[in-house]
Motif scaffolding. Structure first.
Motif, PDB file in Angstrom:
ATOM      1  N   ASN A  90      -6.872  -7.213  -5.758  1.00 47.90           N
ATOM      2  CA  ASN A  90      -6.205  -6.600  -4.607  1.00 47.90           C
ATOM      3  C   ASN A  90      -6.961  -6.929  -3.331  1.00 47.90           C
ATOM      4  N   THR A  98       1.187  -6.838   8.488  1.00 47.00           N
ATOM      5  CA  THR A  98      -0.100  -6.693   7.812  1.00 47.00           C
ATOM      6  C   THR A  98      -1.157  -7.578   8.464  1.00 47.00           C
ATOM      7  N   TYR A 148      -9.659  -8.756   3.226  1.00 46.54           N
ATOM      8  CA  TYR A 148      -9.404  -7.321   3.136  1.00 46.54           C
ATOM      9  C   TYR A 148      -9.092  -6.948   1.699  1.00 46.54           C
ATOM     10  N   TYR A 149      -9.478  -5.735   1.316  1.00 50.46           N
ATOM     11  CA  TYR A 149      -9.178  -5.209  -0.010  1.00 50.46           C
ATOM     12  C   TYR A 149      -8.130  -4.110   0.105  1.00 50.46           C
ATOM     13  N   PHE A 150      -7.254  -4.078  -0.869  1.00 52.41           N
ATOM     14  CA  PHE A 150      -6.208  -3.068  -0.969  1.00 52.41           C
ATOM     15  C   PHE A 150      -6.380  -2.393  -2.324  1.00 52.41           C
ATOM     16  N   THR A 201       0.848  -1.182   0.000  1.00 51.37           N
ATOM     17  CA  THR A 201       0.000   0.000   0.000  1.00 51.37           C
ATOM     18  C   THR A 201       0.888   1.238   0.000  1.00 51.37           C
ATOM     19  N   TYR A 247       0.897  -7.129   1.123  1.00 54.76           N
ATOM     20  CA  TYR A 247      -0.199  -8.085   1.048  1.00 54.76           C
ATOM     21  C   TYR A 247      -0.019  -8.980  -0.166  1.00 54.76           C
ATOM     22  N   GLU A 271      -4.068   1.691  -1.753  1.00 59.03           N
ATOM     23  CA  GLU A 271      -4.491   2.292  -0.484  1.00 59.03           C
ATOM     24  C   GLU A 271      -4.432   1.249   0.626  1.00 59.03           C
ATOM     25  N   ASP A 272      -4.492   1.744   1.854  1.00 59.25           N
ATOM     26  CA  ASP A 272      -4.495   0.822   2.983  1.00 59.25           C
ATOM     27  C   ASP A 272      -5.736  -0.060   2.947  1.00 59.25           C
ATOM     28  N   MET A 273      -5.709  -1.085   3.754  1.00 58.91           N
ATOM     29  CA  MET A 273      -6.732  -2.125   3.682  1.00 58.91           C
ATOM     30  C   MET A 273      -8.095  -1.662   4.172  1.00 58.91           C
TER      31      MET A 273
END
Length: 161
Positions: free
Chosen positions: A34, A62, A79-81, A16, A23, A85-87
């Motif tokens: 992502n 992470t 989780y999506y990245f 990220t 990740y 961007e951050d999760m």
């Protein structure tokens, strides 16, 4: 075979831009998503058993942050990245999975670094606070609200604790 597998794994690693969280992307055919499941946190233990690298420590951070990023301090299912961007929590249930906890135990065992023990204790305390009931432990339907489900998975006692 290990080296070929690690080359494939490394091709799926992204970071990220905001917090520099590492990740593992999900790959389906030729397309990458992502998104990272909490289940993928087993990779920490696998890498600890096979080798030790900077990537291992970054991925541990992470996976630990999967837990620290929610109000309950328990990880969602995935989780999506997006766009580096951050999760963001994707699926927000927690069914008491063992992958991160087991990997932290391996990291503490191999390194002697108390940080991993502290992270494990923090996760355990979140399970105690949010999932403990009179007859055992239950998962959460939503790690953001703390809404409980009504099931204790069989692997919780054997693998997570």
């Amino acid at each position: 075979m290990w080296e070929i597998s690690m080359e494939g794994l490394l091709s799926l690693i992204r970071k990220t831009t905001q917090s520099s969280l590492s990740y593992i992307c999900e790959k389906t055919g030729d397309s990458l998503s992502n998104r990272m499941d909490e289940l993928a946190c087993f990779v920490l233990g696998m890498l600890a058993l096979g080798s030790f690298s900077k990537f291992l420590i970054e991925l541990a951070w992470t996976c630990y942050n999967f837990y620290q990023s929610t109000p309950t301090k328990l990880a969602g299912q995935n989780y999506y990245f997006n766009g580096g961007e951050d999760m963001n929590v994707g699926t927000s249930w927690n069914i008491l999975r063992p992958e991160t906890v087991a990997s932290l135990m391996y990291l503490w065992w191999f390194t002697g670094n108390k940080t991993y023990q502290d992270w494990g204790r923090n996760i355990f305390q979140a399970f105690e606070k949010n999932c403990r009931i009179n007859s055992g432990y239950v998962g959460l339907r939503d790690v953001k609200t703390g809404e409980k489900d009504n099931m204790m998975q069989s692997f919780f006692l054997a693998e997570t604790l």
